[in-house]
Motif scaffolding. Sequence first.
Motif, PDB file in Angstrom:
ATOM      1  N   PHE A   1     -54.667  19.391 -93.072  1.00 48.93           N
ATOM      2  CA  PHE A   1     -55.302  20.699 -93.225  1.00 48.93           C
ATOM      3  C   PHE A   1     -54.740  21.720 -92.256  1.00 48.93           C
ATOM      4  CE2 PHE A   1     -57.637  19.107 -96.378  1.00 48.93           C
ATOM      5  CZ  PHE A   1     -58.868  18.550 -96.148  1.00 48.93           C
ATOM      6  N   SER A   2     -54.645  21.329 -91.015  1.00 49.88           N
ATOM      7  CA  SER A   2     -54.114  22.297 -90.038  1.00 49.88           C
ATOM      8  C   SER A   2     -53.558  21.563 -88.833  1.00 49.88           C
ATOM      9  CB  SER A   2     -55.207  23.275 -89.602  1.00 49.88           C
ATOM     10  OG  SER A   2     -55.991  22.677 -88.605  1.00 49.88           O
ATOM     11  N   PHE A   3     -52.724  22.257 -88.131  1.00 50.54           N
ATOM     12  CA  PHE A   3     -52.088  21.705 -86.955  1.00 50.54           C
ATOM     13  C   PHE A   3     -53.127  21.300 -85.910  1.00 50.54           C
ATOM     14  CE2 PHE A   3     -48.229  20.620 -85.370  1.00 50.54           C
ATOM     15  CZ  PHE A   3     -47.930  21.123 -84.116  1.00 50.54           C
ATOM     16  N   GLN A   4     -54.174  22.132 -85.821  1.00 48.94           N
ATOM     17  CA  GLN A   4     -55.219  21.874 -84.835  1.00 48.94           C
ATOM     18  C   GLN A   4     -55.877  20.534 -85.092  1.00 48.94           C
ATOM     19  OE1 GLN A   4     -54.833  25.109 -83.991  1.00 48.94           O
ATOM     20  NE2 GLN A   4     -55.498  24.735 -81.902  1.00 48.94           N
ATOM     21  N   GLU A   5     -56.129  20.231 -86.384  1.00 43.88           N
ATOM     22  CA  GLU A   5     -56.776  18.965 -86.719  1.00 43.88           C
ATOM     23  C   GLU A   5     -55.891  17.806 -86.280  1.00 43.88           C
ATOM     24  OE1 GLU A   5     -59.509  17.926 -88.476  1.00 43.88           O
ATOM     25  OE2 GLU A   5     -60.406  19.844 -88.904  1.00 43.88           O
ATOM     26  N   LEU A   6     -54.609  17.953 -86.532  1.00 42.03           N
ATOM     27  CA  LEU A   6     -53.689  16.887 -86.181  1.00 42.03           C
ATOM     28  C   LEU A   6     -53.710  16.633 -84.689  1.00 42.03           C
ATOM     29  CD1 LEU A   6     -51.369  14.990 -86.997  1.00 42.03           C
ATOM     30  CD2 LEU A   6     -49.838  16.887 -86.596  1.00 42.03           C
ATOM     31  N   LEU A   7     -53.679  17.715 -83.934  1.00 40.72           N
ATOM     32  CA  LEU A   7     -53.576  17.544 -82.496  1.00 40.72           C
ATOM     33  C   LEU A   7     -54.892  17.092 -81.867  1.00 40.72           C
ATOM     34  CD1 LEU A   7     -51.379  20.565 -81.502  1.00 40.72           C
ATOM     35  CD2 LEU A   7     -50.737  18.178 -81.737  1.00 40.72           C
ATOM     36  N   GLU A   8     -55.998  17.493 -82.493  1.00 44.67           N
ATOM     37  CA  GLU A   8     -57.274  17.128 -81.877  1.00 44.67           C
ATOM     38  C   GLU A   8     -57.639  15.679 -82.126  1.00 44.67           C
ATOM     39  OE1 GLU A   8     -60.060  19.994 -83.241  1.00 44.67           O
ATOM     40  OE2 GLU A   8     -59.153  21.550 -81.975  1.00 44.67           O
ATOM     41  N   ASP A   9     -57.137  15.108 -83.164  1.00 44.89           N
ATOM     42  CA  ASP A   9     -57.414  13.708 -83.424  1.00 44.89           C
ATOM     43  C   ASP A   9     -56.478  12.860 -82.555  1.00 44.89           C
ATOM     44  OD1 ASP A   9     -58.066  11.296 -84.454  1.00 44.89           O
ATOM     45  OD2 ASP A   9     -57.818  11.880 -86.557  1.00 44.89           O
TER      46      ASP A   9
ATOM     47  N   TRP B   1     -48.898  21.069 -95.555  1.00 45.41           N
ATOM     48  CA  TRP B   1     -49.594  21.936 -94.601  1.00 45.41           C
ATOM     49  C   TRP B   1     -48.737  23.118 -94.221  1.00 45.41           C
ATOM     50  CZ3 TRP B   1     -48.052  23.196 -89.698  1.00 45.41           C
ATOM     51  CH2 TRP B   1     -48.973  23.971 -88.981  1.00 45.41           C
ATOM     52  N   ALA B   2     -47.482  22.870 -93.972  1.00 42.82           N
ATOM     53  CA  ALA B   2     -46.601  23.953 -93.543  1.00 42.82           C
ATOM     54  C   ALA B   2     -46.543  25.033 -94.602  1.00 42.82           C
ATOM     55  CB  ALA B   2     -45.210  23.398 -93.271  1.00 42.82           C
ATOM     56  N   SER B   3     -46.484  24.636 -95.880  1.00 49.50           N
ATOM     57  CA  SER B   3     -46.383  25.654 -96.931  1.00 49.50           C
ATOM     58  C   SER B   3     -47.670  26.466 -97.021  1.00 49.50           C
ATOM     59  CB  SER B   3     -46.073  24.999 -98.275  1.00 49.50           C
ATOM     60  OG  SER B   3     -47.055  24.044 -98.560  1.00 49.50           O
ATOM     61  N   THR B   4     -48.816  25.806 -96.916  1.00 51.37           N
ATOM     62  CA  THR B   4     -50.071  26.563 -97.005  1.00 51.37           C
ATOM     63  C   THR B   4     -50.230  27.497 -95.818  1.00 51.37           C
ATOM     64  OG1 THR B   4     -51.172  24.674 -96.022  1.00 51.37           O
ATOM     65  CG2 THR B   4     -51.393  24.958 -98.406  1.00 51.37           C
ATOM     66  N   GLU B   5     -49.805  27.045 -94.663  1.00 55.79           N
ATOM     67  CA  GLU B   5     -49.906  27.900 -93.479  1.00 55.79           C
ATOM     68  C   GLU B   5     -49.047  29.138 -93.641  1.00 55.79           C
ATOM     69  OE1 GLU B   5     -51.319  28.027 -90.108  1.00 55.79           O
ATOM     70  OE2 GLU B   5     -52.793  27.075 -91.386  1.00 55.79           O
ATOM     71  N   ALA B   6     -47.849  28.912 -94.202  1.00 54.19           N
ATOM     72  CA  ALA B   6     -46.946  30.057 -94.394  1.00 54.19           C
ATOM     73  C   ALA B   6     -47.612  31.071 -95.316  1.00 54.19           C
ATOM     74  CB  ALA B   6     -45.640  29.577 -94.977  1.00 54.19           C
TER      75      ALA B   6
ATOM     76  N   LEU C   1     -46.313  29.977 -80.444  1.00 48.46           N
ATOM     77  CA  LEU C   1     -47.640  30.165 -81.004  1.00 48.46           C
ATOM     78  C   LEU C   1     -47.649  30.090 -82.523  1.00 48.46           C
ATOM     79  CD1 LEU C   1     -49.685  32.948 -79.266  1.00 48.46           C
ATOM     80  CD2 LEU C   1     -50.150  30.523 -79.463  1.00 48.46           C
ATOM     81  N   ASP C   2     -46.465  29.942 -83.124  1.00 48.94           N
ATOM     82  CA  ASP C   2     -46.414  30.060 -84.561  1.00 48.94           C
ATOM     83  C   ASP C   2     -46.045  28.736 -85.199  1.00 48.94           C
ATOM     84  OD1 ASP C   2     -44.944  32.672 -86.634  1.00 48.94           O
ATOM     85  OD2 ASP C   2     -46.680  31.342 -86.837  1.00 48.94           O
ATOM     86  N   PRO C   3     -47.033  27.851 -85.360  1.00 48.41           N
ATOM     87  CA  PRO C   3     -46.712  26.513 -85.870  1.00 48.41           C
ATOM     88  C   PRO C   3     -46.121  26.557 -87.270  1.00 48.41           C
ATOM     89  CG  PRO C   3     -48.955  26.609 -85.034  1.00 48.41           C
ATOM     90  CD  PRO C   3     -48.453  27.993 -85.105  1.00 48.41           C
ATOM     91  N   SER C   4     -46.427  27.644 -88.026  1.00 49.11           N
ATOM     92  CA  SER C   4     -45.920  27.696 -89.388  1.00 49.11           C
ATOM     93  C   SER C   4     -44.402  27.766 -89.388  1.00 49.11           C
ATOM     94  CB  SER C   4     -46.498  28.889 -90.121  1.00 49.11           C
ATOM     95  OG  SER C   4     -46.034  30.070 -89.502  1.00 49.11           O
ATOM     96  N   LYS C   5     -43.856  28.401 -88.376  1.00 51.65           N
ATOM     97  CA  LYS C   5     -42.396  28.471 -88.324  1.00 51.65           C
ATOM     98  C   LYS C   5     -41.833  27.227 -87.639  1.00 51.65           C
ATOM     99  CE  LYS C   5     -41.976  33.427 -88.497  1.00 51.65           C
ATOM    100  NZ  LYS C   5     -42.901  34.177 -87.660  1.00 51.65           N
ATOM    101  N   LEU C   6     -42.669  26.646 -86.744  1.00 49.29           N
ATOM    102  CA  LEU C   6     -42.223  25.505 -85.939  1.00 49.29           C
ATOM    103  C   LEU C   6     -41.958  24.305 -86.818  1.00 49.29           C
ATOM    104  CD1 LEU C   6     -41.820  24.247 -83.157  1.00 49.29           C
ATOM    105  CD2 LEU C   6     -44.250  23.846 -83.068  1.00 49.29           C
ATOM    106  N   LEU C   7     -42.930  23.959 -87.634  1.00 49.43           N
ATOM    107  CA  LEU C   7     -42.792  22.730 -88.387  1.00 49.43           C
ATOM    108  C   LEU C   7     -41.667  22.781 -89.421  1.00 49.43           C
ATOM    109  CD1 LEU C   7     -46.313  21.227 -88.664  1.00 49.43           C
ATOM    110  CD2 LEU C   7     -44.265  20.248 -87.708  1.00 49.43           C
ATOM    111  N   PRO C   8     -41.549  23.862 -90.206  1.00 53.14           N
ATOM    112  CA  PRO C   8     -40.379  23.895 -91.093  1.00 53.14           C
ATOM    113  C   PRO C   8     -39.076  23.788 -90.313  1.00 53.14           C
ATOM    114  CG  PRO C   8     -41.909  25.617 -91.684  1.00 53.14           C
ATOM    115  CD  PRO C   8     -42.387  25.017 -90.405  1.00 53.14           C
TER     116      PRO C   8
END
Lengths: 235, 384
Positions: free
Chosen positions: B281-289, B373-378, B344-351
């Motif tokens: 769903f989001s980068f935050q979810e990934l990192l918080e788990d 996730w990356a596509s939806t964030e973009a 600060l821009d994970p959408s650009k980071l992950l691609p």
Amino acid sequence: MAREECKALLDALNKTTACYHHLVLTVGGSADSQNLREELQKTRHKAQELAVAIRAPLTAALRDRSLAAEERAEFERLWVSFSGCLDLLEADMRRALALGTAFPLHTPRRPLVRTGVAGDSAGVAARALSARSLRHEAGGDFDVADLSVLEREILQVSEMIHDMEMKVNVPRWTVQARQTAGAELLSSASAGSMGGASVQERTRPCDVSKALAATVFSAVLLAAVALAISVAKLS
Amino acid sequence: MERVVVSMQDPDQGVKMRSQRLLFTVIPHTVAGSNVVEWLIQKYCISEEEALHLGTLLVRHGYLYPLCDPHNLVLRPDDTPYRFQTPYFWTSTLWPAAELDYAIYLAKKNIRKQGALVGHEKEHYGQLHRMISHAWDLVLMQAREQLRAAKQRRKGDRLVIACQEQTYWLVNRPPPGVPSVLEWGPERSSCSAGPAQMTKNPDFYKQEMERCRKALARARVKSSVCLEAYLKFTSQRGPHDPIMSGCLPSNPWVTGDDTYWTMNAPSVAVPTRLRVQRWGFSFQELLEDPVGRSHFMDFLGTEFSGEKPAALLEAPRGGRGQDQDEVRQGGCSGESCLHQASPLDPSKLLPAILTHTGRVRLGTSLTILLEEWASTEAEGHQRP
């Protein structure tokens, strides 16, 4: 003349409204009874008759555009008093309905409030109806039947008020009352003496014992003085 | 309160009443303060202090009035006589005490006392005359007629009714210095003193101006956009909510079986499918788990050197509120593509990660989810 008639009728309506107010004050208290409810009904019927009688000539006079300026001002004054009186009457009728429903006369569950008013209000009602005395003919369930009649009459009166407002447009702030502040003091010499006595009565109820003691003491003193004079005369 | 008063009127179980003896008249239905307190204690099983307080409240709201000192509305637990107020004047009815009625009352008092009104009443009289001068004829007519109507009653009744009206107006138009029970309790009057104490000096107004300016400049989102995002959120997260979609194998609160908790423990060897989906769903979810975070750290460790990804990971966790400069300083200054992408821009980071490495040697599910996730964030970032 139309104006004098209207004035006389308005005075009568004013008197009836004041008496009605006085009677409604005691509903629910210790003076409440079938007789009181009957008096209330008769008083408000009379008030409504008077209101209907005043309304027609007053409305006609105010809609008459050919009236002179002071005449018109006079009629406007009467109009303001009339509508104020009707408002007071309607408010009192609504309160009477609420109180009558809250304090039905024959249920032992909800006793009447013992307010200390114990006397008869027939005199007040007789004054309202301009009659010498009043005959009470109400049955046992009068108060319950009366409430539905009262509701209908309240609606009638509010309709009348609304109707009046729609027909005649009198801006109240332009009307100058004839009597000024403090005018009541000028003509109340007779009322004052009566009022003075009652005021003094009210401030003295707690000194009854002291007053009694004072009167007894003064009586004894007078008796002693009389005895001394008679002894002096004899000797 | 009116129920208390009505139950006091019960002929068998109510309060004991006496008669008041005046010089020439006898008026019934007087009750002593001590009787009231005793009755309250006995009926409601309360302490004497509480009964006294309750009784004082009854007096201050006008249901009882003292006969000796009518201006002092307190209940004394001794022989001071009191009387009950007529229901017309009860405060529970919430009938408004109109200015016209008050004017009529003051006019009546004026007539009775020959012009000797108390200070604040004289003021009110003058005020009322200014406010409703057009209706003054009616006021005086009604005042005179009401006095004449009252004369038709016997003296005792007249006194009682006058006392009743006086109490009513003492409660509804209290003299200055007496707090009005109908609107302001003692606490409320202190609350209203608060804002008045703030001095209206230029600083206060400057603060107000700043506040209003900031409020004007605040970014607003159209409700249609908000609601769409909200709907998307709920549809996305719906299957994950234990209340909406149930939890497998069973709800521990209901069956007492805690398999659900052991399966979803913070650090478990095999994460559940739902959990892995949530990482997408989001980068935050990934990192918080913690499990997701460890997976991601492993992935970064295999692709890049150890320290820089770690430092990079710390930067986005600073949150969006932080200044761009601070985060850039904390960020890495190494790899070119990573350096170009703002931390600060994970959408650009992950691609960037995905294209740079080409082949990604990760668990397939994680890759797919990361791509999704990356596509939806973009998409989300392109929206206004």
